[in-house]
Design a protein around this motif. Structure first.
Motif, mmCIF file in Angstrom:
data_model
loop_
_atom_site.group_PDB
_atom_site.id
_atom_site.type_symbol
_atom_site.label_atom_id
_atom_site.label_comp_id
_atom_site.label_asym_id
_atom_site.label_seq_id
_atom_site.Cartn_x
_atom_site.Cartn_y
_atom_site.Cartn_z
ATOM 1 N N PHE A 2 0.835 -1.194 0.000
ATOM 2 C CA PHE A 2 0.000 0.000 0.000
ATOM 3 C C PHE A 2 0.873 1.248 0.000
ATOM 4 N N PHE A 3 0.526 2.212 -0.836
ATOM 5 C CA PHE A 3 1.229 3.489 -0.842
ATOM 6 C C PHE A 3 0.297 4.565 -1.379
ATOM 7 N N GLY A 4 0.658 5.793 -1.139
ATOM 8 C CA GLY A 4 -0.131 6.926 -1.624
ATOM 9 C C GLY A 4 -0.892 7.593 -0.504
ATOM 10 N N PRO A 19 -10.027 3.996 -1.222
ATOM 11 C CA PRO A 19 -9.696 4.140 -2.641
ATOM 12 C C PRO A 19 -9.592 2.784 -3.349
ATOM 13 N N ALA A 20 -10.104 2.720 -4.574
ATOM 14 C CA ALA A 20 -10.108 1.471 -5.339
ATOM 15 C C ALA A 20 -8.709 0.882 -5.455
ATOM 16 N N LYS A 21 -7.724 1.731 -5.597
ATOM 17 C CA LYS A 21 -6.328 1.285 -5.707
ATOM 18 C C LYS A 21 -5.931 0.439 -4.499
ATOM 19 N N GLY A 35 -4.035 2.682 15.716
ATOM 20 C CA GLY A 35 -2.689 2.743 15.160
ATOM 21 C C GLY A 35 -1.812 3.612 16.036
ATOM 22 N N ASN A 36 -0.633 3.907 15.562
ATOM 23 C CA ASN A 36 0.296 4.757 16.301
ATOM 24 C C ASN A 36 0.121 6.218 15.903
ATOM 25 N N ASP A 37 0.516 7.099 16.785
ATOM 26 C CA ASP A 37 0.561 8.540 16.521
ATOM 27 C C ASP A 37 -0.805 9.170 16.271
ATOM 28 N N GLY A 38 -1.880 8.526 16.735
ATOM 29 C CA GLY A 38 -3.207 9.115 16.637
ATOM 30 C C GLY A 38 -4.013 8.709 15.426
ATOM 31 N N CYS A 39 -3.560 7.717 14.678
ATOM 32 C CA CYS A 39 -4.317 7.275 13.511
ATOM 33 C C CYS A 39 -4.958 5.915 13.792
ATOM 34 N N LEU A 40 -5.755 5.451 12.841
ATOM 35 C CA LEU A 40 -6.260 4.088 12.857
ATOM 36 C C LEU A 40 -5.449 3.288 11.852
ATOM 37 N N ALA A 41 -5.303 1.994 12.098
ATOM 38 C CA ALA A 41 -4.577 1.108 11.192
ATOM 39 C C ALA A 41 -5.568 0.140 10.556
ATOM 40 N N LEU A 42 -5.450 -0.039 9.257
ATOM 41 C CA LEU A 42 -6.311 -0.936 8.496
ATOM 42 C C LEU A 42 -5.436 -2.034 7.903
ATOM 43 N N TYR A 43 -5.824 -3.292 8.132
ATOM 44 C CA TYR A 43 -5.070 -4.451 7.660
ATOM 45 C C TYR A 43 -5.963 -5.345 6.813
ATOM 46 N N THR A 44 -5.369 -5.993 5.827
ATOM 47 C CA THR A 44 -6.052 -7.078 5.131
ATOM 48 C C THR A 44 -6.154 -8.240 6.110
ATOM 49 N N GLN A 45 -6.894 -9.270 5.747
ATOM 50 C CA GLN A 45 -6.986 -10.429 6.630
ATOM 51 C C GLN A 45 -5.612 -11.047 6.839
ATOM 52 N N GLY A 107 -1.184 4.957 2.540
ATOM 53 C CA GLY A 107 -0.593 3.636 2.409
ATOM 54 C C GLY A 107 0.802 3.639 3.001
ATOM 55 N N VAL A 108 1.079 2.685 3.889
ATOM 56 C CA VAL A 108 2.388 2.623 4.538
ATOM 57 C C VAL A 108 3.012 1.231 4.390
ATOM 58 N N GLY A 109 2.917 0.688 3.202
ATOM 59 C CA GLY A 109 3.540 -0.606 2.934
ATOM 60 C C GLY A 109 2.626 -1.767 3.232
ATOM 61 N N ASP A 110 2.741 -2.334 4.431
ATOM 62 C CA ASP A 110 1.979 -3.541 4.754
ATOM 63 C C ASP A 110 0.581 -3.261 5.282
ATOM 64 N N HIS A 111 0.253 -1.990 5.512
ATOM 65 C CA HIS A 111 -1.091 -1.650 5.966
ATOM 66 C C HIS A 111 -1.420 -0.220 5.549
#
Length: 143
Positions: A2-4, A19-21, A35-45, A107-111
């Motif tokens: 994931f990036f962008g 986003p569709a991407k 997530g860290n630093d005040g965000c939420l983290a989204l992961y695939t299964q 997008g931060v790579g793995d999540h």
């Protein structure tokens, strides 16, 4: 991977368009947690399973480990995509990430991270001028 950076609004019911991407890499559902630093983290299964496995490999006898695992897993939520490519983020997580309307999806790579726009702008502004210094510090890890 994931990036962008994408900007979308979350509606009053907590629905946020991914986003569709990014969505095309996710399958039918994703896992959202603190997530860290005040965000939420989204992961695939698959990403969530790998992350959870990492959590379980931490030293369980350490109080900080137990606290961290509880904070991450207690509010984690499995979210399915609707026909419009949105997920419904539970209220408790929206409050955790201070998500009210304008969101930034990063997008931060793995999540993926989900930020309130104001928090993301502040984070980016606070850190963008340190890019070269941070890069130099990371050089010891041979990137």
């Amino acid at each position: 991977m994931f990036f962008g950076e994408f900007r979308h609004n979350i509606d009053a019911k907590g629905r946020l368009s991914i986003p569709a991407k990014m969505r095309n890499q996710c399958g039918e559902c994703v896992y959202v947690t603190r997530g860290n630093d005040g965000c939420l983290a989204l992961y695939t299964q698959e990403g969530w399973e790998a992350y959870y496995h990492e959590l379980q490999s931490l030293p369980q006898k350490k109080k900080s480990t137990r606290i961290f695992i509880r904070l991450v897993t207690s509010r984690a939520s499995e979210c399915e995509f609707d026909k419009l490519g949105r997920i419904n983020i539970p209220l408790v997580l929206r409050q955790e990430g201070n998500l009210e309307k304008e969101c930034v999806i990063v997008g931060v790579g793995d999540h993926v991270e989900i930020w309130s726009q104001s928090a993301w702008n502040q984070f980016y502004d606070d850190n963008k001028d340190s890019f070269d210094d941070i890069s130099e510090d990371l050089d010891e890890f041979e990137l």
